[in-house]
Design a protein around this motif. Structure first.
Motif, PDB file in Angstrom:
ATOM      1  N   MET B   1       0.891  -1.316   0.082  1.00  0.00           N
ATOM      2  CA  MET B   1      -0.057  -0.081  -0.024  1.00  0.00           C
ATOM      3  C   MET B   1       0.719   1.477   0.041  1.00  0.00           C
ATOM      4  O   MET B   1       2.022   1.369   0.751  1.00  0.00           O
ATOM      5  N   THR B   2       0.512   2.187  -0.677  1.00  0.00           N
ATOM      6  CA  THR B   2       1.337   3.451  -0.801  1.00  0.00           C
ATOM      7  C   THR B   2       0.477   4.334   0.223  1.00  0.00           C
ATOM      8  O   THR B   2      -0.676   4.237   0.371  1.00  0.00           O
ATOM      9  N   LEU B   3       1.262   5.643   0.766  1.00  0.00           N
ATOM     10  CA  LEU B   3       0.612   6.583   1.378  1.00  0.00           C
ATOM     11  C   LEU B   3      -0.029   7.332   0.430  1.00  0.00           C
ATOM     12  O   LEU B   3       0.311   7.812  -0.645  1.00  0.00           O
ATOM     13  N   ALA B   5      -2.260  10.990  -0.625  1.00  0.00           N
ATOM     14  CA  ALA B   5      -1.866  12.438  -0.221  1.00  0.00           C
ATOM     15  C   ALA B   5      -0.767  12.733  -1.218  1.00  0.00           C
ATOM     16  O   ALA B   5       0.202  13.515  -1.163  1.00  0.00           O
ATOM     17  N   ASP B   6      -0.608  12.309  -2.487  1.00  0.00           N
ATOM     18  CA  ASP B   6       0.028  12.800  -3.377  1.00  0.00           C
ATOM     19  C   ASP B   6      -0.656  13.639  -4.064  1.00  0.00           C
ATOM     20  O   ASP B   6      -2.073  13.898  -3.910  1.00  0.00           O
ATOM     21  N   PRO B   7       0.065  14.780  -4.449  1.00  0.00           N
ATOM     22  CA  PRO B   7      -0.665  15.984  -5.013  1.00  0.00           C
ATOM     23  C   PRO B   7      -1.233  15.591  -6.450  1.00  0.00           C
ATOM     24  O   PRO B   7      -0.825  15.616  -7.346  1.00  0.00           O
ATOM     25  N   ARG B   8      -2.609  15.232  -6.312  1.00  0.00           N
ATOM     26  CA  ARG B   8      -3.403  14.667  -7.330  1.00  0.00           C
ATOM     27  C   ARG B   8      -4.084  15.859  -8.144  1.00  0.00           C
ATOM     28  O   ARG B   8      -4.305  16.795  -7.597  1.00  0.00           O
ATOM     29  N   HIS B 194      11.204  13.273   6.036  1.00  0.00           N
ATOM     30  CA  HIS B 194      10.394  12.228   5.713  1.00  0.00           C
ATOM     31  C   HIS B 194       9.052  12.106   6.488  1.00  0.00           C
ATOM     32  O   HIS B 194       8.052  11.606   6.204  1.00  0.00           O
ATOM     33  N   PRO B 197       6.243  15.480   6.924  1.00  0.00           N
ATOM     34  CA  PRO B 197       5.518  15.870   5.728  1.00  0.00           C
ATOM     35  C   PRO B 197       4.612  14.845   5.902  1.00  0.00           C
ATOM     36  O   PRO B 197       3.321  14.993   5.264  1.00  0.00           O
ATOM     37  N   ASN B 198       4.655  13.493   5.989  1.00  0.00           N
ATOM     38  CA  ASN B 198       3.786  12.431   5.894  1.00  0.00           C
ATOM     39  C   ASN B 198       2.702  12.430   6.935  1.00  0.00           C
ATOM     40  O   ASN B 198       1.739  11.475   6.645  1.00  0.00           O
ATOM     41  N   ALA B 200       1.448  15.316   7.969  1.00  0.00           N
ATOM     42  CA  ALA B 200       0.796  16.813   7.960  1.00  0.00           C
ATOM     43  C   ALA B 200      -0.767  16.458   7.854  1.00  0.00           C
ATOM     44  O   ALA B 200      -1.255  17.340   8.608  1.00  0.00           O
ATOM     45  N   ASN B 201      -1.109  15.493   6.962  1.00  0.00           N
ATOM     46  CA  ASN B 201      -2.509  15.383   6.694  1.00  0.00           C
ATOM     47  C   ASN B 201      -3.390  14.993   7.897  1.00  0.00           C
ATOM     48  O   ASN B 201      -4.414  15.722   8.598  1.00  0.00           O
TER      49      ASN B 201
END
Lengths: 313, 286, 535
Positions: B1-3, B5-8, B194, B197-198, B200-201
Motif C-alpha cells: 500500500m502507498t501513502l 496524499a500525493d498532489p493529485r 520524511h 510531511p507524511n 501533515a494530513n
C-alpha cells in the motif's frame, strides 16, 4: 495476568506520587508563602505567623509534603482555613454527589453508545446509520452545560415536570436523590455518548474488515453472528480507551453541570475555596479528582487484558 | 500500500464533491469572518449600556435581542467569537508546537528512556482534565483568558504527542525510512524530511478537531468563571449571565449556545471532510 | 459427476469486468490448481464459489456445488454451505484467526453452528480436527491463543476449521505463500493427505507453478479474468499450447546470463565473527529474560564484483545481519569491514564506507516517500558524498541512473504512484546505483514480483553487474532465486552460517542436513523433456 496487573499497579503508584508532587508544587511552592497569600497583602505579620504555625508551614517544604501525603494515606486531608472543619469531611459529603453523578453519566453514555454504535455499524450506509451519524455529529458539538440549561428551560420552566435544581440528599431516600441527578446526568452523558457511539461504530467497521472476519464468514457465520461473536470483542479496545478518557471529562463536566443545577457537589466547594483562597481544600480536591482518574485508567488497563489475551504477559 | 496524499490533479474536484467539507468550511468561515469584522464594526457598541432597550426579544432593531443592560446580543456574539477563536487557536498552537516535536522525538528514540519519559509524562497530563489544570492555575494566578489558553493548551500537548508518536512509529518501520538511513541521514533530518510531511494530513485533521474541542472547553471555563473576565465578552460568560433570566429571556441563553454549536459543528464537519479528502483510510472517527 | 462445476462465470465490480467467462470443474478427490499472475482473477474465482464476493460485485453464469446453484442461493442457504460443504483456507495465517479466542473454540465454532453439537461434544470434535491437521492435543492444547503459535501452526488451525466437518470441497487461496519452504512442504503434504483420506475436492489458488506441478491433478492457467488453458497437469505441462503458459513457465525457471565471476579475488566486504543480541522479553516487574542471540559468530567475505546469496528461513537472523552490514544497528562483537575500513566507528556509521554500498528492499510500494518526485528519491544517497553533484551534473547523474535501469530520464519529474511494481523496483535499483557503489544488498528484492517481472529485473541486475563491476549480496528465503544468479551461497540457520560454498556445489551436493532439508522442501519445476518423453 497477575504479572501484568502488578506492573500496571506499580505504574499507578508512580503516577500518583508524581501527580501529588506536581499539585503540591503548584499550590504550595509557586505562589510563595501560602499563609500570606491566603490572607492577602494587607495582613498583619503576626496574623500571618499565627496562620503559618496553624497550617504547619513553619517546617521545611519536604516535611510539609510528606506530612500532607502521609495525612492523606490516613484519610486526613487537613483543616479548612475558612470553615475550620476537617477537609476530609467536607469533601466526603460532596463527593457523594459528584462521583455518583459522573458514574451515572458514564453508565448512560455507555448504555446509549453501545447499541447505537453497533446498530449504525451493522447497517452501514443505511438511513439508520446516516441518522445516528447526524445526531451524534450534533451531539458532539453541543456544550453539555448549555444542553443542561435547555433541559431546565423545557422540563422545569415550561413543563414544570421537575424542579430546576437542588439536591434532597441521599438520606431522604434513594429515588428522590437519583431523580435530582437524572437531568444533570443526561446533560453530561449525551455529548459523551455521541463521541462514544462514533468510536464504537468506526472501531467495529475497522474490525469488520479484518481477515479473521472473512474466516468467520467462511465457517458459515452470517453477518450478524460474525459481528457479535468476532468483531465486537476486538472492537472494544479503542472503545475502552475512550471510556477511560471520558471518565476524566465527566468528573470535570460534573463540576460545571453542578453549577447549572445548583448541586452542592465538589464543583461548588472548589469555586468557593478558590474565591476564599482556601488552598488546602483546592489541593486536596484536585488530588482526589486526579486519584479517581488514575484509578479508573488502571481499571481500563485491566479491562484491556481481559479483552485481549496478547496483553496478559 | 502507498501513502496517499500525493498532489493529485483531481483533488479540487473531490473537494467540491465533499459536501460536509464545504458546509463545515462555510460555517467556520462565517464565524471567523464575524470575529474579524467585529474589530472594524459591530451593529452596536458592546460597551455601551442602554437600559431603555433592555431585554428586547429578537426583532428588527436587535436581530438577536438585547440583554439586561440593553446590550446587543449579536454584537456581543461577534466580539465573543474573537475570544473563543483566539483561545482555541493559541491552545492548538501550544499543543502542536510542543506535542509534535515531543512525539517525533519519542518515535525517533523509540524504546529508549526519552520515549519512556515522554510517554509517561503524557499519561500524567492526561490525568489532569483541562478544567482541573484551569483550577490549579486560577488558584495560583487568579482567573483570566490566559489561564484558559494555558489549561487547554497543556491538555492538547499529550494529544498531539501521542498521535504524532503513533503515526511516526509506523512510518519508521517503512522501507523508505530505511533507505534514508542507508543514505546516512540522521534521526532529526529524517523526522523533518520524511516523517513530518507524511503526518501533515493527520495533524491538520486532528488540529481541526482540537480546535473545536478548544472552543467547547473555553466556553465551559468562562461559564464557571475560570476563563475570560469582564469586560472581555465571551460566549461562555454570556450563557452564565443568562441563566437567571432563562424563564423570561430565553434568547439570551439560546443565541450564544447556537453560536457555539454551529461553530463546533462547522469545524467537526470540516475535519471529517478533510479526513475523507486527504486520507480515505483514516476513518477513525471521534 | 463433478463436485464443483463453474460455467461461464462473469463477475464485475461496479461495472468493471473482473472475470470474463470462467469454466472450471472439480471432481471428488481431485486437486485442481488455478494459477496466474496478480490481477488474473484467480482469488475472485475462489470467493465467488464461497458466495463471498466483495460489495458492489455482480456475478452471472453458473456455479453448481453438488446439486446447489451457488449464484441463486439465498444468504441463509449460503451460510449453511460455507464451513459445512465447502471449507476455505487463506493466504495470511497471521491475521486469519481471531486473536481474542482460543484456537479450540474457533474450531469448535464451525461444528457448533452447523452440527448443533453441545459445547463439550463440539470441543471434543474440535480436538479431533486439530489432531487431523497435525496439531496433537498433548503438544498444542486447544486452550492456546493464536499469538502463541507460529505461522505454520496457525495455518494448521485454519485448516482444522475448514475440514472439521469433512466438507466435500476445500478451497485454498495461496495457503503457503506466506510460509517458509520447509513449512510450505509440510502444509502441502497435509492438504494432499486430507484429500486422499477424506476424498474431498481441493481447489487450490496459487501463483507458484512449481507448487502447482507437484501437487495438482489438473491445472487452469488464468490471465486477466480468463482461463487461457486448462487440462491434466502432465499433459498441460508437456504441451503448453498457449503462449502465456509457456511464458509463465519459462519466466519461473528463468536462466540469467550473469557475467563471469572475477578471477583475481580482491576482498570487498569482510565479516569476522559478527555477533548481535536482542534484549530478551520482559519478565516479572523489571527483570528481563536473557538476551536472544540473533546473529552468532558469522564470518564471510565477498570479493569485488562477486555475487553471493544468503539464504535462510524467517527468523534465522538474515535481516538482522543485513541491518548490521548496512551500519543501521551496532553489533555486539566482531568486525564488519569494507575495503579494510570498519562500517562502524565508535557507534557511528562510517560515511566513507557507507557510500560503497547500497540496498534494494523487497516491497516496491513501501520503499519510497510518496511525497517526493523520482529525481529527489533517487538522489537521496548523494547525502553520503562530501560534495554532491549540483545542477547539470546532478541532472546528468539522474538521467544516467534512470537510463541504466531501463527507464527514461523524463520519468524524473513523476511521482512514485505513477509506476507499476516492477518499475518501482527499477527505480529502487537506480537509487542504489546513483552513487556508483561497489556492493548492492538485495533484500528479497524480487520476492514480491510476478514471475515475468522478476525475470526482467534479474536480467537487469546481471547486465548492471557486468557493466559496473558490482558485487551483490542476495538475501532471500528462496533457493530458486539464488540458483541462477549467484557465484557463491551462504546458508544461515539460527544465527549461524551452517554451510557455504560455490552455488552449484552447495545446491547439488549439500553437506549440512539443514541445507538438504531446504532443498528437499523447495518445490521444483518438472523437467519438461522428461515429461514430454514420458507423456
Amino acid at each position: 495476568m497477575l504479572r501484568y496487573a502488578l506492573r500496571r499497579l506499580l505504574s499507578l503508584a508512580v503516577s500518583l506520587v508524581v501527580a501529588s508532587l506536581v499539585i503540591f508544587l503548584v499550590i504550595e511552592v509557586i505562589p510563595g508563602d501560602p499563609a500570606s497569600y491566603m490572607l492577602g497583602i494587607n495582613a498583619q505579620p503576626d496574623t500571618v505567623a499565627a496562620l503559618r504555625s496553624e497550617l504547619g508551614l513553619d517546617v521545611s517544604k519536604t516535611a510539609r509534603y510528606l506530612a500532607w501525603v502521609g495525612g492523606m494515606l490516613h484519610g486526613d486531608f487537613g483543616t479548612s482555613y475558612t470553615y475550620r472543619t476537617e477537609v476530609a469531611e467536607m469533601i466526603g459529603e460532596r463527593m457523594w454527589i459528584s462521583l455518583p453523578l459522573a458514574l451515572y453519566a458514564l453508565t448512560l453514555s455507555t448504555l446509549i453508545a453501545f447499541p447505537a454504535g453497533i446498530l449504525a455499524a451493522s447497517r452501514r450506509g443505511s438511513a439508520t446509520d446516516l441518522g445516528v451519524m447526524g445526531v451524534t455529529q450534533l451531539g458532539v458539538a453541543v456544550p453539555n452545560f448549555w444542553f443542561a440549561m435547555l433541559m431546565v428551560l423545557l422540563f422545569a420552566v415550561k413543563l414544570r415536570w421537575v424542579s430546576a435544581g437542588g439536591f434532597p440528599g441521599w438520606e431522604n431516600g434513594f429515588w428522590p436523590a437519583l431523580r435530582a441527578l437524572t437531568l444533570p446526568a443526561i446533560a453530561l452523558a449525551l455529548p459523551q455518548a455521541s463521541i462514544l457511539t462514533r468510536v464504537m461504530r468506526s472501531s467495529l467497521l475497522d474490525t469488520l474488515s479484518e481477515d479473521f472476519i472473512r474466516t468467520a464468514r467462511a465457517k458459515g457465520l452470517n453477518r450478524r453472528q460474525a459481528l457479535w461473536r468476532h468483531a465486537l470483542r476486538n472492537a472494544l479496545i479503542p472503545v475502552l480507551t475512550i471510556i477511560g478518557l471520558q471518565f476524566s471529562f465527566l468528573m470535570a463536566g460534573a463540576i460545571i453541570i453542578e453549577q447549572v443545577f445548583f448541586l452542592p457537589g465538589i464543583g461548588r466547594l472548589i469555586f468557593q475555596s478558590i474565591s476564599s483562597r482556601d488552598l488546602i481544600v483546592v489541593e486536596s480536591v484536585v488530588m482526589l479528582l486526579v486519584f479517581a482518574v488514575i484509578v479508573v485508567n488502571f481499571a481500563v488497563d485491566l479491562a484491556y487484558a481481559w479483552v485481549d489475551p496478547r496483553l496478559r504477559r | 500500500m502507498t501513502l496517499p496524499a500525493d498532489p493529485r490533479p483531481g483533488l479540487w474536484r473531490q473537494a467540491f464533491r465533499a459536501r460536509s467539507l464545504i458546509l463545515g468550511a462555510l460555517l467556520s468561515l462565517v464565524f471567523l469572518a464575524a470575529a474579524l469584522l467585529s474589530f472594524l464594526w459591530t451593529p452596536y457598541d458592546v460597551a455601551a449600556l442602554d437600559i431603555a432597550a433592555k431585554l428586547r426579544p429578537p426583532g428588527a432593531a436587535h436581530w438577536l435581542g438585547t440583554d439586561h443592560f440593553g446590550r446587543d446580543v449579536l454584537s456581543m456574539i461577534m466580539v465573543g467569537a474573537r475570544t473563543s477563536i483566539a483561545v482555541a487557536v493559541v491552545a492548538v498552537g501550544i499543543g502542536v508546537g510542543l506535542g509534535v516535536p515531543l512525539g517525533l522525538a519519542a518515535a525517533a528514540r523509540r524504546g529508549g528512556w526519552l520515549d519512556e519519559l515522554i510517554m509517561r509524562a503524557n499519561d500524567l497530563v492526561f490525568a489532569f482534565p483541562s478544567l482541573v489544570i484551569a483550577i490549579l492555575i486560577t488558584a495560583v494566578f487568579g482567573p483570566g483568558a490566559v489561564n484558559a489558553i494555558l489549561a487547554i493548551g497543556i491538555f492538547n500537548v499529550p494529544v498531539f504527542a501521542r498521535l504524532t508518536r503513533g503515526a511516526a512509529l509506523s512510518l519508521w518501520k517503512r522501507d523508505f525510512i530505511l533507505a534514508a538511513r542507508v543514505a546516512g541521514k540522521g534521526a532529526t533530518r529524517i523526522s523533518a524530511e520524511h516523517i513530518l510531511p507524511n503526518l501533515a494530513n493527520l495533524l491538520i485533521v486532528q488540529g481541526t478537531i482540537q480546535f473545536s474541542l478548544g472552543i467547547l472547553a473555553e466556553a465551559g471555563l468562562s461559564y464557571v468563571g475560570l476563563g475570560a473576565q469582564p469586560p472581555t465578552p465571551s460566549w461562555g460568560r454570556m450563557l452564565a449571565e443568562s441563566q437567571t433570566m432563562i424563564s423570561f429571556a430565553p434568547w439570551l441563553a439560546l443565541m450564544p449556545g447556537m453560536a457555539i454549536v454551529l461553530t463546533v459543528l462547522g469545524l467537526n464537519l470540516m475535519g471529517d471532510g478533510l479526513r475523507d479528502l486527504l486520507d480515505p483510510r483514516l476513518r477513525r472517527q471521534r | 459427476m463433478s463436485l464443483l462445476a463453474i460455467q461461464d462465470l462473469r463477475v464485475s465490480i461496479h461495472g468493471q469486468p473482473i472475470l470474463k467467462g470462467i469454466d472450471l470443474t472439480v471432481a471428488p478427490g481431485e486437486i485442481v490448481a488455478v494459477t496466474g499472475e496478480s490481477g488474473s482473477g484467480k482469488s475472485m474465482t475462489a470467493y465467488a464459489v464461497m458466495g463471498l464476493l466483495p460489495q458492489g460485485a455482480e456475478a452471472r453464469g453458473s456455479i453448481r456445488l453438488g446439486g446447489t446453484e451457488i449464484l441463486a442461493a439465498s444468504e441463509p442457504e449460503l451460510c449453511q454451505i460455507r464451513g459445512n460443504r465447502v471449507g476455505m483456507v487463506f493466504q495470511e495465517p497471521m491475521t486469519a484467526l481471531n486473536p481474542v479466542h482460543r484456537i479450540g473454540d474457533q474450531v469448535a465454532e464451525t461444528i457448533r453452528i452447523h452440527a448443533g453439537a453441545s459445547r463439550a461434544e463440539a470441543a471434543a470434535r474440535a480436538r479431533d480436527a486439530l489432531a487431523r491437521a497435525e496439531l496433537p492435543p498433548d503438544r498444542f492444547p486447544a486452550s492456546r491463543y493464536p499469538h502463541e503459535l507460529s505461522g505454520g501452526q496457525r495455518q494448521r488451525v485454519v485448516i482444522a476449521m475448514a475440514i472439521a466437518l469433512r466438507p466435500d470441497l476445500l478451497i485454498a487461496d495461496e495457503p503457503t505463500t506466506a510460509l517458509d519452504v520447509t513449512t510450505q512442504a509440510q502444509i502441502l503434504r497435509l492438504l494432499q493427505r486430507l484429500v486422499e483420506t477424506d476424498g474431498m475436492g481441493l481447489l487450490m489458488i496459487t501463483h507458484d507453478l512449481a507448487v502447482v506441478s507437484g501437487l495438482a491433478d489438473r491445472i487452469a492457467v488464468m490471465r486477466a479474468g480468463e482461463v487461457v488453458e486448462q487440462g491434466p497437469t502432465r499433459q498441460l505441462l508437456a504441451h503448453m499450447s498457449h503462449p502465456y503458459t509457456r511464458m509463465l513457465f519459462e519466466a519461473s525457471d528463468h536462466a540469467v546470463a550473469m557475467p563471469p565471476a572475477p578471477d583475481s579475488p580482491a576482498p570487498l566486504l569482510e565479516l569476522r565473527d559478527v555477533t548481535r543480541d536482542y534484549p530478551g522479553p520482559r519478565r516479572g516487574l523489571i527483570g528481563r529474560a536473557p538476551p536472544i542471540r540473533a546473529v552468532d559468530g558469522v564470518s564471510f567475505r565477498i570479493q569485488a564484483g562477486e555475487r553471493v546469496g544468503l539464504v535462510g528461513e524467517s527468523g534465522c537472523g538474515k535481516s538482522t545481519l543485513t541491518r548490521a552490514i548496512l551500519g543501521l544497528d551496532p553489533i555486539r562483537s566482531g568486525s564488519i569491514t569494507i575495503d579494510g575500513q570498519p562500517v562502524f566507528i565508535d557507534h557511528h556509521a562510517n560515511r566513507a564506507v557507507r557510500r560503497k554500498m547500497q540496498v534494494v528492499f523487497q516491497d516496491p510500494y513501501g520503499s519510497f516517500n510518496p511525497r517526493h518526485r523520482v529525481a529527489r528519491l533517487i538522489c537521496e544517497p548523494f547525502h553520503l558524498l562530501d560534495s554532491p553533484p549540483q545542477g547539470a551534473a546532478r541532472r546528468a547523474a539522474i538521467a544516467e541512473a534512470l537510463t541504466a535501469v531501463g527507464l527514461s530520464p523524463e520519468d524524473a519529474g513523476k511521482y512514485i504512484h505513477q509506476f507499476s511494481g516492477g518499475q518501482r523496483q527499477r527505480i529502487a535499483i537506480a537509487r542504489a546505483l546513483i552513487i556508483k557503489p561497489e556492493l548492492i544488498l538485495l533484500d528479497e528484492a524480487v520476492s514480491a514480483l510476478d514471475v515475468s517481472v522478476r525475470a526482467q529485473i534479474l536480467d537487469l541486475l546481471a547486465d548492471l553487474s557486468g557493466r559496473y563491476n558490482l558485487a551483490y549480496l542476495f538475501i532471500s528465503h528462496d533457493l530458486s532465486v539464488v540458483r541462477g544468479v549467484t557465484d557463491r551461497v551462504l546458508v544461515m540457520q539460527r544465527g549461524k552460517i551452517v554451510e557455504q560454498g560455490p552455488t552449484a556445489q552447495v545446491l547439488e551436493h549439500p553437506e549440512h542436513p539443514y541445507t538438504r532439508a531446504l532443498l528437499e522442501a523447495a518445490p521444483r519445476l518438472p523437467d519438461l523433456d522428461m515429461l514430454r518423453a514420458g507423456g
